[in-house]
Design an enzyme around this catalytic site. Structure first.
Site, PDB file in Angstrom:
ATOM      1  N   CYS A  64       0.700  -1.188   0.031  1.00 31.00           N
ATOM      2  CA  CYS A  64      -0.154   0.108   0.083  1.00 31.00           C
ATOM      3  C   CYS A  64       0.968   1.087   0.175  1.00 31.00           C
ATOM      4  O   CYS A  64       0.730   2.209   0.799  1.00 31.00           O
ATOM      5  CB  CYS A  64      -0.977   0.036   1.083  1.00 31.00           C
ATOM      6  SG  CYS A  64      -1.482  -1.632   1.273  1.00 31.00           S
ATOM      7  N   ARG A 491      -8.277  -1.196   1.403  1.00 27.03           N
ATOM      8  CA  ARG A 491      -8.766  -2.252   2.396  1.00 27.03           C
ATOM      9  C   ARG A 491      -9.496  -1.498   3.392  1.00 27.03           C
ATOM     10  O   ARG A 491      -9.985  -1.775   4.271  1.00 27.03           O
ATOM     11  CB  ARG A 491      -7.513  -2.724   3.112  1.00 27.03           C
ATOM     12  CG  ARG A 491      -6.754  -3.834   2.236  1.00 27.03           C
ATOM     13  CD  ARG A 491      -5.482  -4.122   2.661  1.00 27.03           C
ATOM     14  NE  ARG A 491      -4.587  -4.958   1.919  1.00 27.03           N
ATOM     15  CZ  ARG A 491      -3.969  -4.927   0.744  1.00 27.03           C
ATOM     16  NH1 ARG A 491      -3.981  -3.468   0.378  1.00 27.03           N
ATOM     17  NH2 ARG A 491      -3.585  -5.648  -0.272  1.00 27.03           N
ATOM     18  N   CYS A 562       4.268  -3.264   7.651  1.00 27.99           N
ATOM     19  CA  CYS A 562       5.597  -3.941   7.774  1.00 27.99           C
ATOM     20  C   CYS A 562       6.259  -3.272   9.184  1.00 27.99           C
ATOM     21  O   CYS A 562       5.923  -2.225   9.730  1.00 27.99           O
ATOM     22  CB  CYS A 562       6.393  -3.386   6.429  1.00 27.99           C
ATOM     23  SG  CYS A 562       5.746  -3.881   5.061  1.00 27.99           S
TER      24      CYS A 562
END
Length: 580
Positions: A64, A491, A562
């Site tokens: 993203c 999302r 992450c």
């Protein structure tokens, strides 16, 4: 202790996620969602120039990247009350929309379809019957018996060699698979085609942002100038390429993605009645009109409006204020974080804290394989809207557009439900979530053409401006400012909150979509969206092969941000990543 089914890691997602399902026989009684890697970008941001924030924010995630860049520049522009030109807004809309279409197609075929498609079963298909099936669904040119026979031969080579590669690590032959062999072969063929398709469509980001992933951004506009006669700018040939990409996107969505979703859903109608959970849906809003510039404080100009739906009540869309202290709050009662004034209180992101407090996976009497759910059990926080857990994502957006009376959305949703012989209640489910993502993709792909047309009309009229040249010098900034940059990522709702003091970032908090959906319980023991959905009418045929858990979790398209810190099971730091 009651038996739990543990799935760790959940595969075919971005990041690291653990799910534990507490069983009552074969029925899931309760579920627990644990993000097993920690973000730390908020800490890296402190003390930096706000105009550089987007470059760091993009590294929150490897998938993203664009959306974090957009949210970050919007946060700075909001804090400094900084407008952008109409062309810049149109280009940003096109880039965000391209991210949607690319991301949703990739999710359906490469991350989620294998929960419904039995790849090995495709070896038993009749290529001629497969071609007839495909031709009955659309006019996609790659639908001949010879084409499907060739795909079947390629697949057979993989299987016989024991090298399934991208199709490995699945529960082939599981009785929960219901598609006939021909439908499986068609889906596998389109899986492979989507791999080639996505390679071309990402070029739109390269045209407007210089590269993909991690395209370039600029506080105040977009980085690449428009000059039809320049080889180093967005010129006529590159604009023609963008148009070609839009056409390619729309064709694949109309002739492959939408028909495949309908075909798959027709064999799994029982999944229209499980996997809802919360019944609460939240949308921040996105796609401002070009005339409004950024104008994040005037949602009336946005195509996707902000709003909240509570208890599935489509007759009332409640207003959402991203700035109100009592609306958006994050809790850490069951997270591996610690708040200075106590973990039972929620903090608005402008006042947010990021202090790690890893507590392990249970005490001496708890098996290591199980989470200690009475304490902290996730690196994700628990965002709440007015104290309520909310689901964000494609289903939330489609429901808000539908409830707000968007004509294209209503027509598409009603037509799809009619084809599947389902009512609106089916939307609130695992399969409804998957179908909503497909329908949203078509709506956005179609909308791209209007933004492209507006951009081309501006250019033809001589308006090529993409950047606000009156960028203030930091010396002109207020001594303290705060802003929020929000948008609708593929999302779900994404918000970056920034506090600027003395020309530097004093606090930075990113509230990401999968934090809303995947977060753990809050101080009131309210489950998050994943946890609630898994506890909603889920029975596992075989706890050792929990494909049912994967279907529902993947329907949210998890993307766990992450990490920049690693700890071992005792909470000791294993690695430091330093940014110079």
């Amino acid at each position: 202790m009651t038996e739990r089914v543990v799935v760790d890691p959940i595969t075919r997602i971005e990041g690291h996620l653990r799910i534990e399902a507490q069983m009552n026989g074969k029925q899931i009684d309760a579920a627990y969602s644990s993000g097993t890697m920690v973000r730390g970008i908020e800490l890296i941001m402190q003390g930096r120039d706000p105009r550089d924030a987007w470059a760091y924010a993009q590294r929150i995630c490897g998938v993203c990247t664009l959306v974090h860049g957009i949210a970050s520049v919007r946060a700075v522009e909001d804090a400094l009350d900084y407008e952008i030109p109409p062309n810049a807004q149109l280009i940003r809309n096109l880039m965000i929309a391209a991210q949607y279409v690319h991301d949703h197609v990739m999710h359906f075929y490469h991350l989620h379809a294998l929960d419904w498609v039995d790849v090995v079963s495709a070896l038993q298909a009749d290529p001629k019957a497969t071609a007839e099936l495909a031709q009955s669904l659309s006019n996609w040119p790659k639908a001949s018996a010879g084409y499907f026979a060739d795909t079947q031969k390629r697949l057979k080579t993989f299987v016989e060699a024991g090298q399934l590669g991208i199709f490995a690590k699945a529960y082939w032959g599981h009785p929960a698979y219901k598609l006939p062999p021909e439908a499986n072969l068609m889906a596998v063929s389109h899986y492979l085609e989507a791999l080639e398709w996505q390679r071309d469509v990402v070029k739109l980001h390269a045209v407007f942002g210089g590269k993909n992933p991690h395209p370039m951004f600029l506080v105040g506009g977009t980085p690449n100038p428009i000059d039809l006669d320049s080889d180093s700018a967005v010129n006529a040939s590159r604009l023609a390429l963008v148009q070609t990409i839009i056409d390619k996107m729309r064709t694949f969505v109309d002739q492959v993605y939408v028909p495949d979703t309908l075909a798959v859903a027709g064999f799994y109608k029982d999944w229209f009645y499980r996997g809802e959970g919360l019944g609460n849906f939240l949308v921040f809003g996105d796609f401002p009109s070009a005339e409004a510039g950024t104008n994040l404080r005037d949602p009336g100009s946005w195509w996707i409006p902000p709003g909240a739906i509570v208890d599935r009540n489509l007759n009332e869309v409640q207003e959402v204020d991203m700035r109100a202290d009592a609306e958006i709050q994050e809790f850490v009662a069951h997270s591996w974080y610690d708040y200075e004034d106590g973990n039972d209180k929620g903090l608005h992101p402008w006042k947010g804290e990021t202090k790690f407090d890893y507590q392990g996976r249970g005490g001496p009497d708890t098996p290591y394989k199980q989470l200690n759910v009475d304490d902290g059990y996730s690196w994700l926080k628990s965002p709440r809207w007015k104290g309520k857990p909310m689901e964000v994502g494609p289903l939330a957006r489609v429901l808000v557009l539908y409830a707000k009376g968007d004509e294209a959305t209503r027509a598409l949703v009603d037509d799809t439900l009619g084809k599947l012989g389902a009512d609106k209640r089916a939307l609130f489910s695992t399969l409804g979530r998957t179908a909503a993502r497909t329908l949203e993709t078509k709506l956005i792909a179609d909308k791209m053409q209007s933004w492209m047309d507006s951009l081309m009309a501006n250019i033809k009229a001589g308006n090529t401006r993409t950047f606000n040249e009156t960028l203030w010098e930091p010396s002109s900034w207020p001594s303290e400012a705060k802003g929020v940059g929000f948008m609708e990522a593929p999302r779900g709702g994404l918000a970056h909150y920034i506090v600027i003091k003395d020309e530097k970032i004093d606090n930075y908090q990113a509230v990401v979509p999968s934090t809303w959906n995947a977060g753990p319980r809050d101080p009131q023991n309210q489950a998050g969206a994943y946890e609630a959905a898994l506890a909603d009418n889920h029975e596992l045929h075989d706890p050792k092969q929990p494909v049912e858990i994967l279907r529902t979790i993947h329907s949210f398209d998890p993307c766990i941000a992450c990490a920049v810190h690693l700890t071992d099971e005792d909470g000791e730091e294993m690695l430091q990543v330093k940014v110079r």
